[in-house]
Design a protein around this motif. Structure first.
Motif, mmCIF file in Angstrom:
data_model
loop_
_atom_site.group_PDB
_atom_site.id
_atom_site.type_symbol
_atom_site.label_atom_id
_atom_site.label_comp_id
_atom_site.label_asym_id
_atom_site.label_seq_id
_atom_site.Cartn_x
_atom_site.Cartn_y
_atom_site.Cartn_z
ATOM 1 N N ALA A 1 0.831 -1.202 0.000
ATOM 2 C CA ALA A 1 0.000 0.000 0.000
ATOM 3 C C ALA A 1 0.867 1.254 0.000
ATOM 4 O O ALA A 1 0.590 2.225 -0.728
ATOM 5 C CB ALA A 1 -0.929 -0.009 1.215
ATOM 6 N N LEU A 2 1.946 1.242 0.790
ATOM 7 C CA LEU A 2 2.847 2.397 0.828
ATOM 8 C C LEU A 2 3.530 2.590 -0.526
ATOM 9 O O LEU A 2 3.612 3.712 -1.045
ATOM 10 C CB LEU A 2 3.894 2.207 1.933
ATOM 11 N N LEU A 3 3.991 1.483 -1.120
ATOM 12 C CA LEU A 3 4.642 1.565 -2.432
ATOM 13 C C LEU A 3 3.671 2.142 -3.465
ATOM 14 O O LEU A 3 4.047 2.999 -4.280
ATOM 15 C CB LEU A 3 5.133 0.175 -2.857
ATOM 16 N N GLY A 4 2.416 1.687 -3.430
ATOM 17 C CA GLY A 4 1.415 2.209 -4.359
ATOM 18 C C GLY A 4 1.230 3.709 -4.189
ATOM 19 O O GLY A 4 1.185 4.462 -5.174
ATOM 20 N N GLY A 5 1.161 4.161 -2.937
ATOM 21 C CA GLY A 5 1.008 5.583 -2.676
ATOM 22 C C GLY A 5 2.204 6.377 -3.188
ATOM 23 O O GLY A 5 2.047 7.459 -3.767
ATOM 24 N N TRP B 1 8.933 10.353 -16.940
ATOM 25 C CA TRP B 1 10.147 10.206 -17.740
ATOM 26 C C TRP B 1 9.855 10.370 -19.239
ATOM 27 O O TRP B 1 10.730 10.765 -20.003
ATOM 28 C CB TRP B 1 10.784 8.824 -17.482
ATOM 29 N N ARG B 2 8.648 9.986 -19.669
ATOM 30 C CA ARG B 2 8.291 10.117 -21.089
ATOM 31 C C ARG B 2 6.849 10.601 -21.168
ATOM 32 O O ARG B 2 5.925 9.805 -21.398
ATOM 33 C CB ARG B 2 8.439 8.785 -21.830
ATOM 34 N N PRO B 3 6.622 11.892 -20.964
ATOM 35 C CA PRO B 3 5.249 12.407 -20.994
ATOM 36 C C PRO B 3 4.547 12.037 -22.297
ATOM 37 O O PRO B 3 5.133 12.162 -23.381
ATOM 38 C CB PRO B 3 5.456 13.924 -20.885
ATOM 39 N N GLY B 4 3.326 11.556 -22.178
ATOM 40 C CA GLY B 4 2.541 11.177 -23.351
ATOM 41 C C GLY B 4 2.678 9.714 -23.734
ATOM 42 O O GLY B 4 1.834 9.174 -24.443
ATOM 43 N N ALA B 5 3.736 9.047 -23.280
ATOM 44 C CA ALA B 5 3.967 7.650 -23.694
ATOM 45 C C ALA B 5 3.132 6.663 -22.887
ATOM 46 O O ALA B 5 2.990 5.509 -23.273
ATOM 47 C CB ALA B 5 5.450 7.309 -23.565
ATOM 48 N N PHE B 6 2.615 7.094 -21.731
ATOM 49 C CA PHE B 6 1.861 6.181 -20.864
ATOM 50 C C PHE B 6 0.433 6.689 -20.634
ATOM 51 O O PHE B 6 -0.167 6.425 -19.603
ATOM 52 C CB PHE B 6 2.596 6.019 -19.519
ATOM 53 N N ASP B 7 -0.075 7.430 -21.627
ATOM 54 C CA ASP B 7 -1.402 8.024 -21.447
ATOM 55 C C ASP B 7 -2.477 6.957 -21.235
ATOM 56 O O ASP B 7 -3.419 7.166 -20.469
ATOM 57 C CB ASP B 7 -1.779 8.865 -22.676
ATOM 58 N N TYR B 8 -2.333 5.821 -21.939
ATOM 59 C CA TYR B 8 -3.392 4.802 -21.890
ATOM 60 C C TYR B 8 -3.046 3.630 -20.973
ATOM 61 O O TYR B 8 -3.923 3.073 -20.330
ATOM 62 C CB TYR B 8 -3.679 4.291 -23.311
ATOM 63 N N TRP B 9 -1.805 3.236 -20.937
ATOM 64 C CA TRP B 9 -1.445 2.024 -20.191
ATOM 65 C C TRP B 9 -0.172 2.231 -19.375
ATOM 66 O O TRP B 9 0.731 2.942 -19.794
ATOM 67 C CB TRP B 9 -1.229 0.836 -21.168
ATOM 68 N N ALA B 10 -0.118 1.555 -18.231
ATOM 69 C CA ALA B 10 1.086 1.415 -17.395
ATOM 70 C C ALA B 10 1.552 2.719 -16.765
ATOM 71 O O ALA B 10 2.722 2.845 -16.413
ATOM 72 C CB ALA B 10 2.238 0.778 -18.192
ATOM 73 N N ASN B 11 0.651 3.693 -16.613
ATOM 74 C CA ASN B 11 1.055 4.912 -15.894
ATOM 75 C C ASN B 11 0.957 4.691 -14.383
ATOM 76 O O ASN B 11 0.501 3.651 -13.908
ATOM 77 C CB ASN B 11 0.238 6.126 -16.354
ATOM 78 N N SER B 12 1.409 5.706 -13.621
ATOM 79 C CA SER B 12 1.556 5.531 -12.173
ATOM 80 C C SER B 12 0.234 5.212 -11.479
ATOM 81 O O SER B 12 0.196 4.425 -10.537
ATOM 82 C CB SER B 12 2.158 6.801 -11.562
ATOM 83 N N HIS B 13 -0.856 5.802 -11.957
ATOM 84 C CA HIS B 13 -2.129 5.567 -11.266
ATOM 85 C C HIS B 13 -2.577 4.118 -11.439
ATOM 86 O O HIS B 13 -3.069 3.489 -10.500
ATOM 87 C CB HIS B 13 -3.190 6.549 -11.755
ATOM 88 N N GLN B 14 -2.355 3.582 -12.658
ATOM 89 C CA GLN B 14 -2.704 2.169 -12.878
ATOM 90 C C GLN B 14 -1.812 1.250 -12.045
ATOM 91 O O GLN B 14 -2.294 0.258 -11.485
ATOM 92 C CB GLN B 14 -2.577 1.810 -14.357
ATOM 93 N N LEU B 15 -0.522 1.571 -11.978
ATOM 94 C CA LEU B 15 0.389 0.754 -11.155
ATOM 95 C C LEU B 15 -0.046 0.813 -9.696
ATOM 96 O O LEU B 15 -0.046 -0.203 -8.986
ATOM 97 C CB LEU B 15 1.834 1.244 -11.305
ATOM 98 N N MET B 16 -0.433 2.011 -9.235
ATOM 99 C CA MET B 16 -0.923 2.150 -7.853
ATOM 100 C C MET B 16 -2.167 1.287 -7.638
ATOM 101 O O MET B 16 -2.289 0.593 -6.623
ATOM 102 C CB MET B 16 -1.219 3.622 -7.559
ATOM 103 N N HIS B 17 -3.078 1.296 -8.616
ATOM 104 C CA HIS B 17 -4.284 0.459 -8.488
ATOM 105 C C HIS B 17 -3.907 -1.012 -8.318
ATOM 106 O O HIS B 17 -4.478 -1.715 -7.475
ATOM 107 C CB HIS B 17 -5.161 0.609 -9.738
ATOM 108 N N LEU B 18 -2.965 -1.487 -9.134
ATOM 109 C CA LEU B 18 -2.579 -2.904 -9.057
ATOM 110 C C LEU B 18 -1.934 -3.208 -7.707
ATOM 111 O O LEU B 18 -2.193 -4.255 -7.091
ATOM 112 C CB LEU B 18 -1.630 -3.257 -10.209
ATOM 113 N N LEU B 19 -1.080 -2.290 -7.221
ATOM 114 C CA LEU B 19 -0.433 -2.498 -5.923
ATOM 115 C C LEU B 19 -1.459 -2.482 -4.794
ATOM 116 O O LEU B 19 -1.362 -3.267 -3.839
ATOM 117 C CB LEU B 19 0.646 -1.430 -5.696
ATOM 118 N N VAL B 20 -2.465 -1.615 -4.898
ATOM 119 C CA VAL B 20 -3.523 -1.570 -3.877
ATOM 120 C C VAL B 20 -4.334 -2.872 -3.906
ATOM 121 O O VAL B 20 -4.672 -3.428 -2.851
ATOM 122 C CB VAL B 20 -4.435 -0.336 -4.100
#
Ligand SMILES: [Zn+2]
Length: 273
Positions: free
Chosen positions: A213-217, A228-247
């Motif tokens: 939970a802490l890592l996700g936050g 690191w690459r703005p625009g490259a993760f607009d649809y998939w694998a961005n931080s919010h999605q990674l946080m969701h998976l970690l939660v």
């Protein structure tokens, strides 16, 4: 599916998206235009920049709803209300999150968005509050007075955390708001390890839950990798999605711990009062 894809509206670049939806400066495209509630629901079936957020909590939600009850003891002497609290705890964050991410583009605008965000944070508060009830119960088994006092103190901390999170001006503030309940849980897990209280096999899953939970936050706070690459993760694998998976993984570890604790409680019923 083809008909649904054909019905997809033209998606917006960041500069043309409603201001309250531009909270991540590194997501540059794929924003849904404002729409009716039905339009928000149709967005479940075409690609846009919130679709991954919806399904990274939607799929775990269905899994928790279907699989959690069967893993818990329900027949006496099991403590059924603990199982019920745990079931609600597992379902609340992904359910609130799905509603938030589906309807955040509703044409009612920023006012509705703020209420949906409060709902999303409410789901986090519920898993904090109810998720810890079996953890605390098994620290003070068959001692209803001290257990009730500990649960009341912890519930007050969770209420304060929700109040702080809803009022926080930043993602960092929202994360920090939940420090109080987290430290309380860690103290309880430490006491249980020292005193041999409850199912000892539950303590490692609880520790992993806190770490995930802490890592996700922190990932959500850092906005990595899209920073690191703005625009490259607009649809998939961005931080919010990674946080969701970690939660979702954190909730799964909570569930493994609670299942062990509830089976332990069923094997150690309290003597009649
Ligand atoms: Zn989310």
């Amino acid at each position: 599916m083809a008909a649904a894809m054909a019905a997809a509206p033209r998606l917006l670049e960041r500069g043309r998206a409603p201001p309250h939806l531009r909270f991540n400066p590194f997501v540059l495209s794929g924003y849904r235009p404002a729409s009716s509630g039905a339009g928000c629901l149709r967005s479940l079936f075409y690609l846009h920049n919130e679709l991954g957020n919806i399904y990274t909590h939607g799929v775990p939600l269905v899994g928790f709803l279907l699989l959690v009850p069967g893993a818990l003891p329900w027949a006496p002497p099991a403590v059924a209300w603990l199982g019920l609290a745990h079931y609600v705890a597992c379902a609340a964050p992904p359910l609130a999150s799905v509603v938030y991410h589906v309807f955040m583009s509703h044409r009612a605008g920023a006012g509705l968005y703020r209420r949906l965000l409060a709902l999303d944070l409410g789901g986090v508060a519920v898993v904090n509050a109810l998720g810890a009830v079996p953890i605390i119960y098994c620290a003070l088994p068959c001692r209803p007075g001290p257990c009730g006092a500990a649960l009341a103190a912890y519930g007050a901390l969770c209420g304060l955390a929700l109040w702080g999170a809803v009022g926080a001006a930043s993602r960092g503030g929202r994360l920090a708001a939940f420090a109080g309940p987290t430290l309380f849980r860690l103290a309880v897990v430490g006491l249980r390890a020292a005193g041999g209280l409850g199912a000892q096999g539950a303590l490692a899953p609880y520790a992993r839950m806190e770490a995930l939970a802490l890592l996700g936050g922190l990932v959500n706070l850092a906005r990595v990798p899209e920073r690191w690459r703005p625009g490259a993760f607009d649809y998939w694998a961005n931080s919010h999605q990674l946080m969701h998976l970690l939660v979702a993984l954190a909730i799964l570890h909570l569930h493994w711990g609670v299942a062990a604790d509830l089976h332990w409680a069923a094997r150690h019923p309290c003597p009649p009062a």
